[in-house]
Write a protein that holds these residues in place. Structure first.
Motif, PDB file in Angstrom:
ATOM      1  N   TYR B 440       7.155  37.330 -38.277  1.00  0.00           N
ATOM      2  CA  TYR B 440       5.938  37.653 -39.116  1.00  0.00           C
ATOM      3  C   TYR B 440       6.262  37.425 -40.589  1.00  0.00           C
ATOM      4  CZ  TYR B 440       2.752  38.277 -35.386  1.00  0.00           C
ATOM      5  OH  TYR B 440       1.934  38.314 -34.282  1.00  0.00           O
ATOM      6  N   ARG B 441       5.710  36.433 -41.195  1.00  0.00           N
ATOM      7  CA  ARG B 441       5.768  36.195 -42.744  1.00  0.00           C
ATOM      8  C   ARG B 441       5.196  37.773 -43.630  1.00  0.00           C
ATOM      9  NH1 ARG B 441       3.862  30.383 -45.045  1.00  0.00           N
ATOM     10  NH2 ARG B 441       2.007  31.722 -45.407  1.00  0.00           N
ATOM     11  N   HIS B 444       1.558  38.426 -43.204  1.00  0.00           N
ATOM     12  CA  HIS B 444       1.250  38.422 -41.712  1.00  0.00           C
ATOM     13  C   HIS B 444       1.120  36.955 -40.959  1.00  0.00           C
ATOM     14  CE1 HIS B 444       0.348  42.330 -43.038  1.00  0.00           C
ATOM     15  NE2 HIS B 444       0.779  42.729 -41.639  1.00  0.00           N
ATOM     16  N   VAL B 445       1.468  36.029 -41.516  1.00  0.00           N
ATOM     17  CA  VAL B 445       1.512  34.685 -40.738  1.00  0.00           C
ATOM     18  C   VAL B 445       2.436  34.443 -39.922  1.00  0.00           C
ATOM     19  CG1 VAL B 445       1.684  32.208 -41.030  1.00  0.00           C
ATOM     20  CG2 VAL B 445       0.301  33.590 -42.523  1.00  0.00           C
ATOM     21  N   PRO B 446       2.250  34.451 -38.423  1.00  0.00           N
ATOM     22  CA  PRO B 446       3.439  34.369 -37.482  1.00  0.00           C
ATOM     23  C   PRO B 446       4.065  32.878 -37.370  1.00  0.00           C
ATOM     24  CG  PRO B 446       1.087  34.464 -36.438  1.00  0.00           C
ATOM     25  CD  PRO B 446       0.997  34.256 -37.757  1.00  0.00           C
ATOM     26  N   LEU B 447       5.310  33.137 -37.476  1.00  0.00           N
ATOM     27  CA  LEU B 447       5.958  31.552 -37.151  1.00  0.00           C
ATOM     28  C   LEU B 447       7.126  31.724 -36.167  1.00  0.00           C
ATOM     29  CD1 LEU B 447       6.337  30.950 -40.989  1.00  0.00           C
ATOM     30  CD2 LEU B 447       5.411  29.425 -39.534  1.00  0.00           C
TER      31      LEU B 447
END
Lengths: 563, 484
Positions: B440-441, B444-447
């Motif tokens: 998670y960046r 909170h953006v999952p990559l």
């Protein structure tokens, strides 16, 4: 494994069964005509009620906003926890339970299918990771598309088919189930701290109005042949006087309806049924909405009932949550998602003695009771916005018993009591109507063919409640009804007994349902799209879709689109 | 030779996912798009300190053993411990973290991640105040005022400014990159002239360093993006900023509260706050109110300096208050690439982001009591599993001292300081290079993390090692239950 449920009073409204005493046979996770009586495991349901497993059309149980709510509120968890057992994982409650606990608590109430209604596409992997950790239930999620730049741009140019192809692409690549629209256009405006006030306000920088978005996506929904309708959280939600917006939203697509089929679902309608000029003069707009819904067949609703308790409000409606923060002064989380949507969280305590909260409580029940056809309105609390899902049995009691309503009415704010329509409503729902509002109707609205009924070939998701409809009068003994719905006698998922004697006896992972939308000309990941992707998002195109390995059990549903 | 595109970089919380790697004969030979940190990780991860065999301490010596023996020993330690701690997690995948939580629950231990020694105070403040935030793209598209406080992104998150903030190109805001180039050119010319004058007139004597100009420059009134850095020293990031405010060490709280007062139009009765003249602060406060979309990033300079969570309390409140006038958001600059993921997975499974104690069979959370440093300082733990972290090198001395007295299991690709003192060392592959997963960046953006090359032969992923330990622990517990 074979299973035979004997002598229960079966409520299966989809198949027209209304409390008849009959046996239900289960084999390999499906309902079958009959099983080998000697071999099958038997459940004696004598004097009990057998219903399809509960279906929840709208509950925030997974994803980034829910998890931010969990993180925000340790005080919500301290007093409410679940120990690890031989079969279950530990966890915490109350209004925003941890994932495992969410699954167990739904199962305890006899629910087997739940829908997570707001998934920012960019963070869809997060939602699916949490859904995979939510056991005991089948589930699905609706991507938020009402403020997605691609949608706004295509609709502005009137390119409905192009828009449909991209919506198909995003639903499939985020493993979503339906088109969710939250405060159409308002969330884009919230990017700079603004909002829209009416269906005809221009959305800054995009030259399009909420009306055009809702109509456009409604057409897209039909072109794509999706099983559910568009799922709409109206503009102006939570503002006095907003019942007019709710009515306009339903009216604005009236002409698109065909064959008396629903084409729009107005979710947590209670929050959109406020009449009056300000908070002081707030009144219920339930009657007006109910009258409209009774006269039209293109709409379904869910209640969004308010419970007097401490809960956590969370929606993708960023501006609304900010207003709620200003009103309550409670801690506030905002989380805008680039190119797509926003989200907000504010803890909230609904008080019996507060005029506004008591009116809200009344509106939810008025809607459910004034709308004559139970296939049009479903029981929800918009968990956790109106209250946690664990309070559904309480709502069932209010709906089934005038006495239960009166008992609560006595305790609420007196001014709200005098304005409430509830004392004038005598209607008490039957078990059949409850079965429709809590499972059959919801499954039908969602287009879930194997759920919400007990016909041959249906999924063997069954709830058995310790209630004898022949001996109990729910109108008087509402406490017993409440207790029975709070804790099923048995919950059966995929043909396996997962809950009995007050305990989870089997930890079972449910499937994640998603739509594999087939369009004749799929949206291509062209160079142009890649370029736009780089401009719009801060992640690479390849890393955006949710791959199937994020789904513990993946259950694609094929949809043949008309484009 | 193959080129792998759209690789996520497993170094810092910016989690750039546009890295292109060239792979030749199972080795990464070229890195495109990455910063210096990224390049050195992808090209240099396979150093001579790499562990290639599981080790167990026998007679004071670490000796090479089979996986079976090492995993068996690790499971035995954990299954028999009264109060084990499981610590690290911020530099591994969410999938591994998820298994770690299951393991902690199974053995009734305390599980904690590295946020306890970095943004832990930020989390405590968020739990008090809330947090108005957003994803990084929102900032790229809209922010016309970017403030970094107690954080040096140019060095610690090298592509942060270029990808997400002042130098990125958004839909509604242009990149400030050109202005920066002009500024650098001008400063080079100025330096040359100064040095020439010095050489001619002062015969090479070094002049005193030019005073840091604290006065807000007129360029702050320009159109377009503005970058402000607030820090105790003039960092590389400060050099490129439109305005640098040098705050006196440990006076951040005063400065934040001064801003809070100023944006509410309150008079401040002193001349300077934290070493900065009030009239300068007034100008900045004015800028904050007038911007269309402002963002405040804060780093450990704010979180870990005097005041700790109170600083963050003030920062969060300032940004929340600013939303009365305009759109303003705030975000912690997370360090480890998946520390956000660790908080996220902890929270959805247990309700709490770090410092979770399972000793009573359910999650308990009380940082200061259930946080790992405090458990160690009270000398309560009797075993420890450390994964993807090196606490012996960076915990307080007293805590590290007790840690090494525990039966110690280390899962790490390297022979780090903690591993050298461990009883069991389990060599793992590099997640994001040799093993896949999710991270998670900071927003909170999952990559997805990619597996680009194979790990050395016989090396397992964190996920696989934990899965084996967990299975073994369950076996031991079952055996024990049967015996009793």
């Amino acid at each position: 494994m074979e299973l035979l449920i004997r002598n229960g009073f079966v409520y299966d409204p989809i198949n027209g069964v209304d409390g008849e005493k009959m046996d239900i046979a289960v084999k390999d996770g499906k309902i079958v005509e009959k099983v080998n009586e000697r071999k099958a495991r038997k459940i004696d349901a004598f004097g009990m009620m057998v219903m399809p497993g509960g279906v929840d059309i709208h509950c925030h149980i997974a994803g980034s906003e829910v998890n931010s709510g969990r993180l925000l509120r340790p005080e919500d968890h301290f007093r409410d926890f679940e120990r690890k057992t031989a079969v279950t994982r530990s966890g915490v409650g109350y209004s925003i339970p941890s994932t495992f606990t969410t699954g167990y608590r739904y199962s305890r109430m006899g629910y087997t299918t739940i829908m997570n209604p707001s998934m920012p596409p960019l963070e869809a992997k997060h939602t699916h990771e949490e859904l995979s950790d939510t056991p005991m239930v089948d589930k699905a999620s609706y991507p938020l598309l009402g403020d997605w730049w691609f949608v706004l741009e295509y609709l502005k140019d009137g390119k409905i088919e192009e828009c449909a192809r991209h919506v198909a692409w995003i639903i499939t690549s985020t493993k979503g189930y339906a088109i969710k629209i939250v405060n159409a256009g308002g969330l884009e405006a919230w990017g700079f701290g603004g909002n829209v006030q009416s269906l005809d306000d221009q959305i800054p920088c995009f030259c399009i109005t909420p009306r055009e978005i809702i109509r456009g996506l409604c057409k897209v929904n039909r072109l794509l042949n999706l099983p559910h309708t568009i799922h709409v959280h109206t503009n102006n939600l939570g503002k006095p006087g907003n019942y007019i917006t709710a009515l306009e939203t339903m009216k604005c697509i009236e002409d698109l309806a065909t064959e008396n089929k629903p084409i729009i679902h107005i979710t947590h309608c209670q929050f959109s049924a406020f009449k009056g000029g300000d908070w002081r003069t707030l009144e219920s707009g339930a009657e007006e909405i109910a009258n409209y819904v009774n006269a039209h067949s293109h709409v379904t609703l869910d209640m969004g009932q308010v419970i007097f308790t401490d809960t956590t409000t969370m929606t993708a409606d960023g501006p609304f949550q900010y207003t709620l923060y200003e009103l309550s002064g409670n801690k506030w989380v905002n989380h805008d998602v680039e190119t797509e949507t926003s989200a907000g969280i504010v803890p909230f305590h609904y008080l019996r003695k507060s005029y506004v909260h008591a009116i809200q409580w009344s509106i939810g029940l008025e809607l459910a009771l004034l709308i004559k056809d139970p296939w049009k309105i479903f029981l929800t609390t918009d968990h956790p916005n109106g209250g946690p899902f664990t309070s559904y049995p309480r709502i069932i009691a209010w709906l089934m018993s005038r006495k239960a309503r009166e008992a609560t009415l006595k305790k609420i704010n007196p001014r709200a009591r005098s304005r409430s329509l509830l004392p004038s409503i005598n209607r008490e729902l039957s078990f059949k109507e409850i079965a429709i509002m809590t499972r059959a109707g919801q499954a039908k609205a969602l287009g879930l063919k194997g759920k919400g009924h007990l016909g041959i070939g249906a999924d063997a998701d069954i709830a058995i409640y310790n209630l004898n409809p022949e001996t109990i009068d729910p109108s008087k003994k509402y406490r017993i009804v409440r207790k029975a719905f709070k804790r099923a006698a048995y919950t059966i998922k995929n043909g396996k007994i997962v809950f009995k004697n007050g305990e989870i006896v089997k930890h079972l992972d449910g499937a994640t349902m998603w739509l594999d939308v087939k369009v004749s000309e799929p949206a291509k990941i062209s160079e142009d799209m890649r370029r736009r992707f780089r401009e719009y998002w801060t992640v690479e195109c390849e890393n955006y879709p949710v791959t199937e390995n994020y789904l513990e059990i993946s259950q694609p549903i094929n949809v043949e689109a008309k484009v | 030779m193959t080129v792998v595109k759209a690789v996520t970089c497993p170094v810092c919380g910016s989690l750039c996912d546009d890295i292109e790697l060239t792979v030749e004969d199972g080795r990464i030979v070229k890195v495109k798009n990455g910063c210096a940190l990224c390049e050195s990780k992808f090209l240099g991860y396979n150093s001579e300190h790499r562990l290639l065999k599981p080790l167990i301490r026998k007679k004071e010596e670490l000796v090479k053993v089979s996986w079976k023996e090492a995993v068996g020993r690790a499971a035995e330690i954990l299954a028999e411990a009264n109060y084990p701690i499981l610590y690290g997690w911020s530099s591994t995948s969410c999938e591994a973290i998820s298994l770690g939580l299951e393991l902690a629950e199974e053995v009734g231990g305390v599980i904690d991640n590295t946020s306890v020694v970095c943004h832990g105070p930020s989390i405590l403040s968020i739990q008090e105040v809330g947090i108005p935030s957003c994803t990084l793209g929102q900032i790229r598209h809209r922010a016309d005022l970017v403030v970094y406080w107690g954080s040096n992104p140019w060095s610690a998150h090298p592509r942060h400014i270029e990808r997400y903030t002042a130098f990125s190109e958004g839909r509604f805001e242009r990149s400030a990159w050109k202005g920066y180039l002009n500024k650098i050119k001008a400063s080079i010319v100025r330096k040359k002239i100064e040095s020439a004058i010095r050489r001619v007139f002062f015969k090479g004597k070094p002049s005193a360093p030019s005073n840091i100009r604290n006065e807000p420059p007129s360029t702050l009134q320009k159109e377009g993006r503005k970058l402000i850095i607030i820090d105790v020293r003039k960092t590389r990031s400060a050099e490129i900023a439109d305005y640098f405010i040098q705050v006196e060490p440990n006076k951040d709280y005063e400065l934040l509260q001064a801003f809070r007062a100023l944006i509410r139009d309150q008079e401040i009765d002193v001349d300077t706050v934290a070493g900065v003249p009030v009239e300068y602060l007034e100008e900045v406060a004015d800028l904050m109110i007038r911007c269309d979309f402002g963002v405040l990033f804060f780093g450990l300079g704010l979180t870990m300096s005097s005041g700790k969570l109170r600083n963050i309390d003030a920062a969060l409140s300032l940004v929340r208050d600013l939303n009365m006038w305009t759109k303003f958001v705030i975000m912690p600059m997370r360090g480890h690439f998946n520390v956000t993921g660790a908080n996220t997975v902890f929270t959805w499974q247990t309700g709490y982001p770090y410092a979770v104690d399972f000793s009573l069979g359910y999650p308990q959370y009380n940082p200061g009591e259930t946080s790992v440093v405090d458990v160690l300082l009270r000398k309560e733990s009797d075993a420890a599993l450390i994964i993807a972290s090196d606490p012996v090198a960076n915990f307080p001395k007293a805590a590290a001292e007790h840690l090494v007295k525990n039966l110690l299991i280390v899962i790490d690709p390297h022979m780090n300081a903690t591993a050298q003192l461990a009883d069991v060392v389990l060599p793992s592959s590099f997640v994001g290079i040799e093993a896949g997963g999710t991270a998670y960046r900071m927003d909170h953006v999952p990559l997805p993390l990619k597996k680009v090359v194979d790990p050395p032969r016989g090396i397992l992923s964190d996920e696989e090692i934990l899965r084996r330990i967990l299975a073994e622990v369950r076996k031991i517990k079952k055996r024990r239950a049967e015996e009793s």
